[in-house]
Write an enzyme that holds these catalytic residues in place. Structure first.
Site, PDB file in Angstrom:
ATOM      1  N   TYR A   1     -23.943  -3.052 -14.659  1.00 24.32           N
ATOM      2  CA  TYR A   1     -24.185  -4.469 -14.865  1.00 24.32           C
ATOM      3  C   TYR A   1     -24.311  -4.833 -16.340  1.00 24.32           C
ATOM      4  O   TYR A   1     -25.222  -4.416 -17.028  1.00 24.32           O
ATOM      5  CB  TYR A   1     -25.446  -4.927 -14.125  1.00 24.32           C
TER       6      TYR A   1
ATOM      7  N   CYS B   1       5.933   0.546  -3.681  1.00 24.06           N
ATOM      8  CA  CYS B   1       4.915  -0.492  -3.680  1.00 24.06           C
ATOM      9  C   CYS B   1       5.230  -1.585  -4.700  1.00 24.06           C
ATOM     10  O   CYS B   1       4.705  -2.690  -4.627  1.00 24.06           O
ATOM     11  CB  CYS B   1       3.560   0.116  -3.989  1.00 24.06           C
TER      12      CYS B   1
ATOM     13  N   ARG C   1       3.881  23.341  -9.959  1.00 21.44           N
ATOM     14  CA  ARG C   1       2.774  23.684 -10.862  1.00 21.44           C
ATOM     15  C   ARG C   1       2.031  24.931 -10.394  1.00 21.44           C
ATOM     16  O   ARG C   1       1.467  25.662 -11.201  1.00 21.44           O
ATOM     17  CB  ARG C   1       1.816  22.497 -11.003  1.00 21.44           C
TER      18      ARG C   1
ATOM     19  N   LYS D   1     -28.086  -7.741  -9.161  1.00 24.89           N
ATOM     20  CA  LYS D   1     -27.920  -7.353  -7.761  1.00 24.89           C
ATOM     21  C   LYS D   1     -26.482  -7.657  -7.408  1.00 24.89           C
ATOM     22  O   LYS D   1     -26.123  -8.811  -7.211  1.00 24.89           O
ATOM     23  CB  LYS D   1     -28.861  -8.138  -6.853  1.00 24.89           C
TER      24      LYS D   1
ATOM     25  N   SER E   1      11.552   9.473  -5.790  1.00 25.41           N
ATOM     26  CA  SER E   1      10.318   9.155  -6.529  1.00 25.41           C
ATOM     27  C   SER E   1      10.266   7.746  -7.074  1.00 25.41           C
ATOM     28  O   SER E   1       9.893   7.548  -8.223  1.00 25.41           O
ATOM     29  CB  SER E   1      10.220  10.065  -7.761  1.00 25.41           C
TER      30      SER E   1
ATOM     31  N   ILE F   1       6.697  24.897   8.657  1.00 29.05           N
ATOM     32  CA  ILE F   1       7.113  23.524   8.355  1.00 29.05           C
ATOM     33  C   ILE F   1       5.881  22.649   8.148  1.00 29.05           C
ATOM     34  O   ILE F   1       5.032  22.524   9.030  1.00 29.05           O
ATOM     35  CB  ILE F   1       7.987  22.940   9.487  1.00 29.05           C
TER      36      ILE F   1
END
Ligand SMILES: Cc1cc2nc3c(=O)[nH]c(=O)nc-3n(C[C@H](O)[C@H](O)[C@H](O)COP(=O)(O)OP(=O)(O)OC[C@H]3O[C@@H](n4cnc5c(N)ncnc54)[C@H](O)[C@@H]3O)c2cc1C
Ligand SMILES: Cc1cc2nc3c(=O)[nH]c(=O)nc-3n(C[C@H](O)[C@H](O)[C@H](O)COP(=O)(O)OP(=O)(O)OC[C@H]3O[C@@H](n4cnc5c(N)ncnc54)[C@H](O)[C@@H]3O)c2cc1C
Ligand SMILES: CC(C)(COP(=O)(O)OP(=O)(O)OC[C@H]1O[C@@H](n2cnc3c(N)ncnc32)[C@H](O)[C@@H]1OP(=O)(O)O)[C@@H](O)C(=O)NCCC(=O)NCCS
Ligand SMILES: CC(C)(COP(=O)(O)OP(=O)(O)OC[C@H]1O[C@@H](n2cnc3c(N)ncnc32)[C@H](O)[C@@H]1OP(=O)(O)O)[C@@H](O)C(=O)NCCC(=O)NCCS
Lengths: 543, 543
Positions: free
Chosen positions: B429, B45, B24, B437, B41, B279
């Site tokens: 919240y 996981c 890119r 809290k 690629s 490198i």
């Protein structure tokens, strides 16, 4: 020495939190809490959800009762008691017992004012009508529940947080719900683009939206209420919910000559002291400072109210160890069916209104690993200072993980982090929880790319026909939902098709999410084109 | 001018990210990527989750292929090609094509080393056995899938992140799973207390745990493999998964005389340059700096690998605009059935091992409003500098909202926030998403209370019989699960029963979650007792 006399006016979020913390800091003080309504310490924020039955049991909304406050905190909490006058000279408050219609003066050494806010009632003909409700406390909720039944028509006026939640829950109860909203989109706090998924969710559930419109008159035929709109339309309803905003309930403070802000809020210092140092104030009724830019601000939300009450108690008892209230940021979120939307810090609308310069970056990405089941797209906008890159605010919308990103960004904004800093936030990643590069990181990358001049973004499709639109989506998608006037050159074959693009005219690259159009813009820019990328992609423009 | 020749060794997270970003930033460079395995690629996981079928389709794990890298990024990716020698003098790499058994020298102007890590194999008799597997890539996964079937017995050795995920997924596939773990609890990264809910989840699904034990020998009878444990036990299994950790795959770097760290990682500067400036290196193979304290550290996780690869590409092409890698924090999370656990920054175990002083605060609270349906308890520990209150690390465990709190705290730790600062984080919240809290605020409050001398906490029940244990839970709960040696005085009646407590002896107050025991300790302290509160309550001590 006599025990300190502490009197608290208003017994819900700020008042009860103040009383609770005060008791933990001092066992000897005499703490009296005066509440006009039937309940103390209830969960205002849960009220809409009991209307629709999503919170099935009413009792859970009464977080505390006078009896539990007595048992746990040795606080003398008196409901249906209204403070009607503050006599600062003699440090006493006149309290009317609404049940017994008696009055009594209660003395104080220290007074806490936590009267909150009340729903704003517009000056519209016919607004005083038993079919027209507001929602602030358990009694309001009970009345709405009693007056609604499946099949009825409801009109909700105002599509802010409370209006949206109430509309959803009335729909859940089986009512036919219409929403009237003065502005061009729901949730006026966020940018129009971020509101689209909410509007889609409402429409998807058959809730009709009347945008850029407002009620000008109510007419009660006895059996039904007609809401006449500025547009000339008439909506008929058995019940109307007014949720057009709130105003601080500060008549008592005004009468006591406490300093008020421009919009009627009580002015406090960083320890929540009013202009009278023996009187503290906290919650929806006060004006504190903007956490980011300073200057007065009122953020009427549960978190600030609770923490402000605590700060006041600390100031009273912790002395030099007390820490100031750092100001409010304005972090808020709402759920509408399966969509969540919210913002933290300075939103685009607020920045525009204040005439501040800002950079803006919008990205879309998955809420957890794209390859893990249940992955959902979310849209994140970050706003930043164009000079320094410091984050100013964020807006997010999606079905999953919106709260997490707002919280991370609220923390980052509080820390005055820059767009560079959030590139390298190391967030928890395992496939069920996130991505190796979280959407927050991606937003940082994209903002840095803008700042570094690697990409120029536009937030809407060009209106000028002289601009070439290059749609880099795959051909099947582009064919199925073509962009008017665009040429489709999929990203995968772009490098081999540069000759199909006119070098003499500006180019805007577009794709679904704003990622491939960015990739394409890099290719074109390095090949000498004058190119911009549509930020956030087409997905965010589609109703 | 000839295009720059960029060669990348290792084509998964760090290597592919480097190549992608390099492209890119520069359309003209010739980018070649060499990968020894069958795939580039891919989602390492996600590997465990396909074993159990939770990720049903294998294809989604191949995030990119050589063809897509070519099409999208014009990168020449060659799988089944192994770099076998780096000739730094002539700036070239000897590459063996494993399919065709040919060798070729490829020249480079800039080289990226992203060889990752490989599973550690213990020197145990019988360890080289086809029934004994490790899990690093798609081929490993395919073999495990091929060799397992419902009803089989599996032994997983090592209960770190990968061991736990694999155990869960083998169970999901219908195997009978046992886990052998050298240390006293699973997930050695976190404190014993935080691991209990994980162990309960494993036990609840019939996965047997052998803690404080290790395999000393494998014996293959042909039909079954016997794992002899140090304890004398023998576990028989059709399949064994070795997941006792990883080591950097840096033989190539060592042979090329690049500077390595004590544990064999490639040493890099903040721009990911090795001791040879032409490198770069990134990912599991490298040692970077600890983001908090500085000093060498290797965090072998997907996020750091991806971002390090990107930093290297920026350094190569963005020049003065390139930003350094800020170091790794160590934020990690794992899901085991419905329980999530993780940590960020310095964990208690790591602080202990390093001999650093720390303050510790453990709290429990609900992941969203307690009154909203589906609310779940989570446990949060924060670790902080006792002098400054600056956050050092956090650990969290629970069924909901664990990732969010880790992310907020990772951000706060990165910003060097103190325990005071997190009291006033303004987090999103609404009832479905949080609390007025948040538990993060509560952790801040509780830590400040400790620092301010308002409460003294203990992390376990007193062993000394001279200490009085006052259990302030309600009577029914206290009767149902009594604490040995404790006197039950519910919080609600404590103030009226102070005479039941001996003023001459120290007191420890206990409750379920650590909140009421704190409240009680405030009452007792102000009444002159020598009192401590059991932090985190009894819930965290119960297996
Ligand atoms: C329907 C609804 C939904 C909400 N949802 C959210 C949400 O999702 N998230 C969020 O952060 N916030 C939410 N809020 C806002 C939040 O509830 C408020 O910010 C918070 O309750 C403010 O606390 P307070 O103590 O200042 O005022 P209040 O909670 O309003 O309490 C003030 C009390 O003072 C009493 N009072 C006033 N004057 C007197 C007097 N003279 N004498 C005696 N008593 C008096 C009033 O009766 C009132 O009960 C919601 C509010 C409502 C109404
Ligand atoms: C089962 C599993 C689960 C994981 N779960 C998570 C998780 O939930 N969250 C998280 O953050 N991280 C997780 N990780 C770790 C994460 O995958 C790694 O941190 C990341 O992949 C490291 O990237 P890397 O590019 O450094 O190394 P790798 O991804 O290992 O890639 C290195 C590649 O280099 C190749 N290679 C090595 N030497 C040569 C050579 N001489 N010539 C050619 N090719 C060579 C290797 O074949 C390998 O494919 C998990 C890892 C595994 C194995
Ligand atoms: C109910 C109410 C009076 C409680 O006040 P409170 O006792 O301060 O609040 P909590 O019950 O959350 O307890 C917080 C206290 O417990 C401590 N605490 C909580 N969990 C703890 C744990 N696991 N270990 C140690 N301490 C803990 C906190 O530190 C804090 O004490 P501190 O202020 O002395 O530091 C008040 O919050 C209230 O009225 N809430 C309902 C109304 C409302 O908030 N509405 C708006 C939102 S719906
Ligand atoms: C597949 C792989 C090569 C992708 O590399 P990549 O192209 O850099 O990564 P992504 O596809 O996530 O795209 C990120 C890029 O798109 C940009 N981007 C993403 N979404 C965007 C959006 N909505 N708008 C604008 N830009 C966006 C980012 O800024 C970034 O570009 P930059 O680095 O130039 O700033 C690499 O991540 C990989 O191999 N992943 C799988 C292996 C792996 O990570 N394993 C370990 C974890 S399982």
């Amino acid at each position: 020495m006599n025990p300190m006399q502490i009197l608290v006016i208003g017994g819900v979020a700020a008042g009860a939190s103040f009383a609770a913390r005060a008791r933990r800091l001092d066992e000897t003080a005499k703490i009296t809490l005066i509440e006009r309504g039937n309940d103390v310490s209830f969960a205002n924020c849960g009220l809409p959800y009991h209307i629709g039955g999503e919170i099935p049991v009413r009792d859970v909304l009464a977080v505390q009762t006078p009896a539990s406050l007595k048992a746990m905190l040795n606080v003398d909490a008196r409901t249906r008691c209204e403070a009607i006058r503050i006599d600062r000279d003699n440090k006493r408050v006149l309290v009317r017992n609404l049940s017994e219609q008696t009055e009594e003066w209660i003395s104080y050494d220290k007074l806490m004012l936590a009267p909150g806010a009340r729903p704003r009632i517009p000056a519209i003909a016919g607004v005083n009508n038993p079919r027209i409700h507001t929602l602030r406390n358990l009694s309001d909720m009970d009345r709405i529940i009693a007056d609604t039944a499946p099949g009825m028509n409801a009109v909700v006026i105002g599509a802010g947080f409370i209006g949206l939640e109430t509309a959803e829950q009335l729909h859940r109860k089986g009512l036919k719900v219409k929403i009237v909203q003065k502005g061009p989109h729901v949730l006026p706090q966020v940018d129009a683009k971020m509101a689209i998924p909410l509007e889609n969710a409402l429409a998807g559930h058959g809730i009709e939206l009347f945008l850029n419109d407002e009620v000008t008159q109510f007419e009660d035929s006895g059996k039904i209420l007609s809401c006449r709109l500025a547009s000339g339309k008439t909506l008929k309803a058995e019940i109307v919910i007014l949720s057009i905003g709130i105003e601080p309930d500060t008549g008592l403070a005004r009468d006591a000559d406490l300093k008020l802000g421009k919009r009627g809020h009580i002015v406090v210092n960083e320890f929540m002291q009013t202009s009278d140092p023996d009187i503290y104030a906290a919650g929806d009724a006060v004006e504190t400072t903007d956490r980011f830019f300073g200057g007065p601000v009122s953020v009427a939300l549960g978190g600030p109210a609770n923490r402000q009450g605590r700060v006041a108690a600390d100031h009273l008892f912790l002395r030099e160890k007390a820490r100031p209230y750092p100001g409010s940021l304005g972090t808020a979120i709402v759920r509408v069916f399966d969509v969540a939307a919210g913002s933290t810090g300075w939103t685009e609308n607020r920045l525009k209104a204040a005439g501040r310069q800002y950079g803006i970056t919008t990205v879309n990405d998955f809420h957890h690993a794209s390859y893990f089941p249940g992955t959902e797209m979310l849209t994140l906008t970050i706003l930043w200072d164009p000079d320094t890159g410091i984050l100013l605010g964020a807006e997010a919308v999606g079905t999953q993980g919106v709260d997490k990103r707002l919280d991370v960004l609220a923390t980052a904004i509080t820390a005055k982090m820059t767009v560079e800093d959030i590139c390298h936030l190391e967030l928890a990643y395992a496939p069920p929880f996130g991505s190796a590069k979280d959407v927050v990181n991606i937003a940082g990358f994209a903002a840095c790319n803008q700042r570094d001049g690697l990409v120029r973004t536009v937030s809407r499709l060009p209106a000028n026909a002289g601009v070439q639109i290059i749609d880099v989506r795959g051909k099947p998608v582009a064919d199925a939902s073509p962009v008017p006037g665009a040429v489709n050159i999929p990203m995968t074959v772009l490098r081999d098709n540069l000759d199909r693009i006119d070098r003499t005219r500006p180019v805007v690259t577009v794709c679904a999410l704003g990622k491939n159009s960015y990739f394409a813009s890099r290719v074109l820019k390095q090949n000498g084109f004058d190119v911009s990328s549509l930020a956030g992609g087409l997905s965010t423009l589609i109703k």
